[in-house]
Design an enzyme around this catalytic site. Structure first.
Site, PDB file in Angstrom:
ATOM      1  N   LYS A 117     -53.533 -94.483 -74.321  1.00 15.49           N
ATOM      2  CA  LYS A 117     -53.538 -94.982 -75.698  1.00 15.49           C
ATOM      3  C   LYS A 117     -54.538 -96.138 -75.765  1.00 15.49           C
ATOM      4  O   LYS A 117     -54.192 -97.297 -75.555  1.00 15.49           O
ATOM      5  CB  LYS A 117     -52.118 -95.440 -76.074  1.00 15.49           C
ATOM      6  CG  LYS A 117     -51.926 -95.804 -77.516  1.00 15.49           C
ATOM      7  CD  LYS A 117     -50.440 -96.088 -77.781  1.00 15.49           C
ATOM      8  CE  LYS A 117     -50.213 -96.437 -79.228  1.00 15.49           C
ATOM      9  NZ  LYS A 117     -48.776 -96.711 -79.479  1.00 15.49           N
ATOM     10  N   GLU A 162     -48.972 -97.203 -87.142  1.00 17.00           N
ATOM     11  CA  GLU A 162     -49.401 -96.220 -86.143  1.00 17.00           C
ATOM     12  C   GLU A 162     -49.013 -94.807 -86.576  1.00 17.00           C
ATOM     13  O   GLU A 162     -49.737 -93.852 -86.325  1.00 17.00           O
ATOM     14  CB  GLU A 162     -48.786 -96.531 -84.780  1.00 17.00           C
ATOM     15  CG  GLU A 162     -49.293 -97.821 -84.160  1.00 17.00           C
ATOM     16  CD  GLU A 162     -48.644 -98.103 -82.832  1.00 17.00           C
ATOM     17  OE1 GLU A 162     -49.329 -97.914 -81.803  1.00 17.00           O
ATOM     18  OE2 GLU A 162     -47.462 -98.500 -82.821  1.00 17.00           O
ATOM     19  N   TYR A 213     -56.481 -72.213 -68.962  1.00 14.12           N
ATOM     20  CA  TYR A 213     -56.518 -73.632 -69.320  1.00 14.12           C
ATOM     21  C   TYR A 213     -56.916 -73.860 -70.768  1.00 14.12           C
ATOM     22  O   TYR A 213     -56.604 -74.897 -71.339  1.00 14.12           O
ATOM     23  CB  TYR A 213     -57.363 -74.463 -68.351  1.00 14.12           C
ATOM     24  CG  TYR A 213     -58.713 -73.921 -68.007  1.00 14.12           C
ATOM     25  CD1 TYR A 213     -59.794 -74.095 -68.840  1.00 14.12           C
ATOM     26  CD2 TYR A 213     -58.910 -73.231 -66.810  1.00 14.12           C
ATOM     27  CE1 TYR A 213     -61.041 -73.609 -68.513  1.00 14.12           C
ATOM     28  CE2 TYR A 213     -60.150 -72.738 -66.472  1.00 14.12           C
ATOM     29  CZ  TYR A 213     -61.216 -72.924 -67.324  1.00 14.12           C
ATOM     30  OH  TYR A 213     -62.444 -72.431 -66.996  1.00 14.12           O
ATOM     31  N   GLU A 236     -44.212 -92.369 -73.728  1.00 15.66           N
ATOM     32  CA  GLU A 236     -43.394 -91.744 -72.691  1.00 15.66           C
ATOM     33  C   GLU A 236     -42.784 -90.437 -73.204  1.00 15.66           C
ATOM     34  O   GLU A 236     -42.755 -89.430 -72.508  1.00 15.66           O
ATOM     35  CB  GLU A 236     -42.272 -92.690 -72.239  1.00 15.66           C
ATOM     36  CG  GLU A 236     -42.748 -93.898 -71.472  1.00 15.66           C
ATOM     37  CD  GLU A 236     -43.129 -95.103 -72.334  1.00 15.66           C
ATOM     38  OE1 GLU A 236     -43.514 -94.930 -73.517  1.00 15.66           O
ATOM     39  OE2 GLU A 236     -43.041 -96.229 -71.805  1.00 15.66           O
TER      40      GLU A 236
END
Length: 126
Positions: A98, A21, A53, A73
């Site tokens: 994910k 990953e 933004y 997290e």
């Protein structure tokens, strides 16, 4: 309090516990909600009076691409902290998805959603 929503922000990054990953990377998607008082920009119609933004989006993308966190997290927390530290928002919610998590099942995505406020992080208002 008013809100600004950024939905479906896609980024290719290198977060995950597994070595592949971090080597090959994968797509992630963020939904970001900013709690902010929009009464002044609503009255003045001036970009300088609101949260830009476009700049928030660039900040989130930068944070996601510069690190290689084990956990989403942690990545979501870093995004929230960067936004609180760089923009005049009272609270930020980050939903980090994910879609290609290494889970042996058929699913749309795994995700974490965190909410952080200026008060709990101690970030000074900008």
């Amino acid at each position: 309090m008013d809100t600004i929503h950024i939905r479906g922000l896609r980024v290719f990054a290198y977060h995950g516990v597994n070595p592949e990953e971090k080597e090959k990377g994968q797509p992630f998607e963020l939904d970001i909600t900013l709690s902010v008082d929009l009464s002044r920009p609503g009255a003045t119609d001036a970009l300088a009076d609101t949260v830009n933004y476009s700049k928030v989006t660039k900040c989130a993308l930068r944070v996601m691409q510069e690190g290689k966190d084990n956990l989403i997290e942690r990545a979501a927390t870093r995004v929230a902290e960067a936004i609180l530290g760089g923009f005049p928002v009272q609270e930020v919610t980050v939903l980090l998805k994910k879609p290609r998590a290494p889970v042996a099942a058929d699913f749309d995505y795994v995700a974490v959603e965190i909410t952080r406020s200026r008060e709990e992080t101690g970030c000074a208002a900008r």
